[in-house]
Design a protein around this motif. Structure first.
Motif, mmCIF file in Angstrom:
data_model
loop_
_atom_site.group_PDB
_atom_site.id
_atom_site.type_symbol
_atom_site.label_atom_id
_atom_site.label_comp_id
_atom_site.label_asym_id
_atom_site.label_seq_id
_atom_site.Cartn_x
_atom_site.Cartn_y
_atom_site.Cartn_z
ATOM 1 N N ARG A 93 28.112 22.767 -0.020
ATOM 2 C CA ARG A 93 27.976 21.625 -0.938
ATOM 3 C C ARG A 93 28.739 21.941 -2.218
ATOM 4 N NH1 ARG A 93 23.803 17.877 0.169
ATOM 5 N NH2 ARG A 93 22.635 18.392 2.060
ATOM 6 N N PHE A 94 29.429 20.928 -2.757
ATOM 7 C CA PHE A 94 30.358 21.185 -3.859
ATOM 8 C C PHE A 94 30.089 20.295 -5.060
ATOM 9 C CE2 PHE A 94 32.489 22.589 -0.037
ATOM 10 C CZ PHE A 94 33.078 23.782 -0.424
ATOM 11 N N GLY A 95 30.392 20.855 -6.213
ATOM 12 C CA GLY A 95 30.466 20.107 -7.456
ATOM 13 C C GLY A 95 31.856 20.337 -8.027
ATOM 14 N N ALA A 96 32.238 19.552 -9.027
ATOM 15 C CA ALA A 96 33.598 19.690 -9.555
ATOM 16 C C ALA A 96 33.658 19.185 -10.987
ATOM 17 C CB ALA A 96 34.582 18.921 -8.687
ATOM 18 N N GLU A 97 34.693 19.624 -11.682
ATOM 19 C CA GLU A 97 35.005 19.074 -12.997
ATOM 20 C C GLU A 97 36.494 18.760 -13.040
ATOM 21 O OE1 GLU A 97 34.848 21.701 -16.437
ATOM 22 O OE2 GLU A 97 34.936 23.472 -15.155
ATOM 23 N N LEU A 98 36.819 17.678 -13.717
ATOM 24 C CA LEU A 98 38.204 17.253 -13.881
ATOM 25 C C LEU A 98 38.681 17.728 -15.242
ATOM 26 C CD1 LEU A 98 40.623 15.553 -12.834
ATOM 27 C CD2 LEU A 98 39.607 13.609 -14.038
ATOM 28 N N ILE A 151 41.551 19.905 -10.806
ATOM 29 C CA ILE A 151 40.140 19.911 -10.418
ATOM 30 C C ILE A 151 39.688 21.351 -10.210
ATOM 31 C CG2 ILE A 151 38.516 19.372 -8.568
ATOM 32 C CD1 ILE A 151 39.010 16.876 -9.936
ATOM 33 N N ARG A 152 38.579 21.709 -10.793
ATOM 34 C CA ARG A 152 37.906 22.977 -10.503
ATOM 35 C C ARG A 152 36.699 22.645 -9.642
ATOM 36 N NH1 ARG A 152 33.538 25.639 -13.172
ATOM 37 N NH2 ARG A 152 33.512 27.899 -12.826
ATOM 38 N N ARG A 153 36.690 23.177 -8.431
ATOM 39 C CA ARG A 153 35.629 22.852 -7.482
ATOM 40 C C ARG A 153 34.795 24.098 -7.202
ATOM 41 N NH1 ARG A 153 36.102 20.970 -1.189
ATOM 42 N NH2 ARG A 153 36.630 23.177 -1.004
ATOM 43 N N VAL A 154 33.475 23.947 -7.261
ATOM 44 C CA VAL A 154 32.545 25.048 -7.031
ATOM 45 C C VAL A 154 31.605 24.660 -5.907
ATOM 46 C CG1 VAL A 154 30.709 26.456 -8.034
ATOM 47 C CG2 VAL A 154 32.663 25.780 -9.443
ATOM 48 N N GLY A 155 31.432 25.564 -4.947
ATOM 49 C CA GLY A 155 30.607 25.246 -3.798
ATOM 50 C C GLY A 155 29.595 26.337 -3.483
ATOM 51 N N VAL A 156 28.427 25.917 -2.996
ATOM 52 C CA VAL A 156 27.387 26.815 -2.519
ATOM 53 C C VAL A 156 26.868 26.266 -1.199
ATOM 54 C CG1 VAL A 156 25.116 27.822 -2.970
ATOM 55 C CG2 VAL A 156 26.714 27.481 -4.868
ATOM 56 N N ASP A 157 26.986 27.067 -0.163
ATOM 57 C CA ASP A 157 26.454 26.691 1.148
ATOM 58 C C ASP A 157 27.002 25.337 1.629
ATOM 59 O OD1 ASP A 157 24.961 27.127 3.443
ATOM 60 O OD2 ASP A 157 23.163 26.171 2.633
ATOM 61 N N HIS A 169 38.339 9.855 -2.342
ATOM 62 C CA HIS A 169 36.900 9.662 -2.218
ATOM 63 C C HIS A 169 36.181 11.011 -2.153
ATOM 64 C CE1 HIS A 169 36.950 5.223 -0.676
ATOM 65 N NE2 HIS A 169 37.789 5.428 -1.674
ATOM 66 N N GLU A 170 36.823 11.998 -1.535
ATOM 67 C CA GLU A 170 36.199 13.312 -1.438
ATOM 68 C C GLU A 170 36.056 13.952 -2.812
ATOM 69 O OE1 GLU A 170 36.676 17.557 0.957
ATOM 70 O OE2 GLU A 170 38.408 16.231 0.742
ATOM 71 N N LEU A 171 37.117 13.906 -3.632
ATOM 72 C CA LEU A 171 37.041 14.478 -4.967
ATOM 73 C C LEU A 171 36.016 13.745 -5.831
ATOM 74 C CD1 LEU A 171 40.797 15.199 -5.805
ATOM 75 C CD2 LEU A 171 39.013 16.850 -5.264
ATOM 76 N N ILE A 172 35.962 12.428 -5.696
ATOM 77 C CA ILE A 172 34.971 11.647 -6.448
ATOM 78 C C ILE A 172 33.563 12.043 -6.029
ATOM 79 C CG2 ILE A 172 34.068 9.324 -6.858
ATOM 80 C CD1 ILE A 172 36.981 8.325 -6.485
ATOM 81 N N SER A 173 33.378 12.314 -4.742
ATOM 82 C CA SER A 173 32.049 12.719 -4.270
ATOM 83 C C SER A 173 31.629 14.041 -4.895
ATOM 84 C CB SER A 173 32.037 12.822 -2.736
ATOM 85 O OG SER A 173 32.763 13.955 -2.275
ATOM 86 N N HIS A 174 32.577 14.966 -5.104
ATOM 87 C CA HIS A 174 32.241 16.228 -5.746
ATOM 88 C C HIS A 174 31.889 16.011 -7.215
ATOM 89 C CE1 HIS A 174 33.431 17.993 -2.089
ATOM 90 N NE2 HIS A 174 34.710 18.184 -2.340
ATOM 91 N N LEU A 175 32.628 15.141 -7.889
ATOM 92 C CA LEU A 175 32.345 14.852 -9.295
ATOM 93 C C LEU A 175 30.994 14.165 -9.467
ATOM 94 C CD1 LEU A 175 35.860 13.537 -10.424
ATOM 95 C CD2 LEU A 175 34.813 15.700 -11.111
#
Length: 239
Positions: free
Chosen positions: A67-72, A59-65, A180-186
């Motif tokens: 809040r995070f987004g991610a790609e698998l 997982i590559r996770r990117v966050g700003v302030d 669930h946390e990783l899914i929330s980022h995706l």
């Protein structure tokens, strides 16, 4: 490398395939599950194409302030972790990597690129892997626009199943330890909301968790299952 990756092998005309195969030897890096110091390991490939995932998922996770987004990412994906300007950019962002299942990746360094120079078809295929990542990120952005979280997650799981799933009698199994946390980022959503939506999908009988695997059942509207694709790719849906 041409033995490891059928897509690279098929890019070379048959009459030149054996020469390309002999030239394609590459160092292999192995990563255990857990956090990954990508910046450190990326130095091994700097100046070349990058790191090509052969097996496993991360997982590559990117966050700003906060809040995070991610790609698998998985087999076939090209990584260039040194291309990170989060600290120097106008809008600073945080980027972290996590291996969710043990990874093998090839180091496509400058030496490898030089040996493969007589086979430009391979370079074209490798460049295409980077564009594939861009396409999938665009799909995630489109999914994030779905107003109903249940629909967003259902579409997300089918997108993941299209690439990472395996067909079983009871549905398509995703052998990925997605929390669930990783899914929330995706899915670009809050974890508590994701947990509630996953419960609702389970109650409908179309998504369930069995051990480390997620099982997707049924089919999205307007789609149908097709057999496992070429290169050992998992079953997917017609688009």
């Amino acid at each position: 490398m041409l033995d490891e990756d059928a897509g690279l092998f098929e890019a070379v005309p048959p009459g030149r395939a054996e020469r390309a195969r002999n030239a394609s030897m590459a160092t292999v890096m192995r990563l255990r599950s857990g956090s990954w110091d990508a910046g450190r390991d990326a130095e091994a490939a700097r100046g070349g194409f990058g790191l090509l995932v052969l097996e496993g998922a991360l997982i590559r996770r990117v966050g700003v302030d906060g809040r995070f987004g991610a790609e698998l990412l998985g087999a076939g994906d090209l990584l260039r972790p040194w291309q990170h300007d989060g600290e120097a950019g106008t809008l600073p962002f945080e980027m972290t990597w996590r291996v969710v299942s043990p990874v093998r990746m090839a180091v496509l360094d400058l030496g490898w690129a030089a040996r493969m120079a007589p086979f430009p078809e391979v370079a074209g295929e490798v460049a295409g892997r980077a564009l594939d990542r861009s396409r999938r990120l665009a799909v995630l952005m489109a999914l994030a626009q779905q107003p109903r979280l249940d629909d967003r997650l259902w579409m997300l799981f089918w997108e993941l199943a299209d690439r990472h799933g395996r067909v079983h009698r009871d549905g398509i199994h995703l052998e990925l330890p997605l929390t669930h946390e990783l899914i929330s980022h995706l899915a670009a959503a809050r974890r508590p909301s994701v947990s509630s939506a996953l419960t609702r999908l389970a109650e409908q009988g179309i998504l369930s968790r069995e051990g480390r695997a997620w099982v997707v059942r049924g089919a999205p509207p307007g789609t149908e299952l097709r057999p496992v694709g070429a290169h050992g790719r998992p079953a997917a849906t017609a688009r």
